[in-house]
Design a protein around this motif. Structure first.
Motif, PDB file in Angstrom:
ATOM      1  N   ASN A   1       0.833  -1.195   0.000  1.00 33.35           N
ATOM      2  CA  ASN A   1       0.000   0.000   0.000  1.00 33.35           C
ATOM      3  C   ASN A   1       0.869   1.248   0.000  1.00 33.35           C
ATOM      4  O   ASN A   1       2.051   1.195   0.376  1.00 33.35           O
ATOM      5  CB  ASN A   1      -0.911   0.002   1.233  1.00 33.35           C
ATOM      6  N   PRO A   2       0.324   2.397  -0.401  1.00 25.45           N
ATOM      7  CA  PRO A   2       1.124   3.631  -0.420  1.00 25.45           C
ATOM      8  C   PRO A   2       1.700   4.005   0.941  1.00 25.45           C
ATOM      9  O   PRO A   2       2.740   4.638   1.025  1.00 25.45           O
ATOM     10  CB  PRO A   2       0.133   4.691  -0.893  1.00 25.45           C
ATOM     11  N   ASP A   3       1.034   3.597   2.037  1.00 23.76           N
ATOM     12  CA  ASP A   3       1.567   3.949   3.355  1.00 23.76           C
ATOM     13  C   ASP A   3       2.635   2.967   3.835  1.00 23.76           C
ATOM     14  O   ASP A   3       3.154   3.096   4.926  1.00 23.76           O
ATOM     15  CB  ASP A   3       0.435   4.027   4.385  1.00 23.76           C
ATOM     16  N   GLY A   4       2.988   1.964   3.011  1.00 20.36           N
ATOM     17  CA  GLY A   4       4.050   1.036   3.345  1.00 20.36           C
ATOM     18  C   GLY A   4       3.583  -0.253   3.982  1.00 20.36           C
ATOM     19  O   GLY A   4       4.371  -1.155   4.209  1.00 20.36           O
ATOM     20  N   SER A   5       2.294  -0.362   4.287  1.00 23.87           N
ATOM     21  CA  SER A   5       1.797  -1.585   4.914  1.00 23.87           C
ATOM     22  C   SER A   5       1.381  -2.593   3.846  1.00 23.87           C
ATOM     23  O   SER A   5       1.119  -2.240   2.699  1.00 23.87           O
ATOM     24  CB  SER A   5       0.599  -1.265   5.814  1.00 23.87           C
ATOM     25  N   LEU A   6       1.333  -3.847   4.243  1.00 24.06           N
ATOM     26  CA  LEU A   6       0.892  -4.890   3.326  1.00 24.06           C
ATOM     27  C   LEU A   6      -0.640  -4.832   3.192  1.00 24.06           C
ATOM     28  O   LEU A   6      -1.337  -4.499   4.151  1.00 24.06           O
ATOM     29  CB  LEU A   6       1.318  -6.265   3.843  1.00 24.06           C
TER      30      LEU A   6
END
Length: 90
Positions: free
Chosen positions: A9-14
């Motif tokens: 995801n754009p926020d770095g989470s899976l």
């Protein structure tokens, strides 16, 4: 093993996994849905028969027309219940 091929995801989470599918409906529930739907078709049949009789008269009572529309609405609910039973079983 790494998860390098999974998108992030754009926020770095899976990304979260989709929720699991509900268990399939049993054959007994489908049969009861179809039987109840067929029972609901009977008021619609009566509404059609009485509706043609009322519409052929020169004077019609609004309360009778309301009951005819109510019977047709119940019939529509029966058709949708049968449709849901058949669509869910496949």
């Amino acid at each position: 093993m790494s998860d390098d091929d999974r998108p992030i995801n754009p926020d770095g989470s899976l990304p979260s996994l989709p929720p699991p599918l509900p268990p399939p409906r049993g054959g007994c529930a489908t049969a009861f849905m179809v039987l109840f739907g067929l029972t609901l078709l009977l008021p619609g049949l009566c509404a059609l028969l009485f509706g043609f009789g009322v519409l052929s008269e020169s004077r019609s009572d609004p309360s009778i027309l309301f009951l005819i529309l109510l019977g047709l609405a119940v019939c529509f609910a029966g058709v949708m219940l049968i449709r849901a039973a058949i669509k869910g079983s496949s």
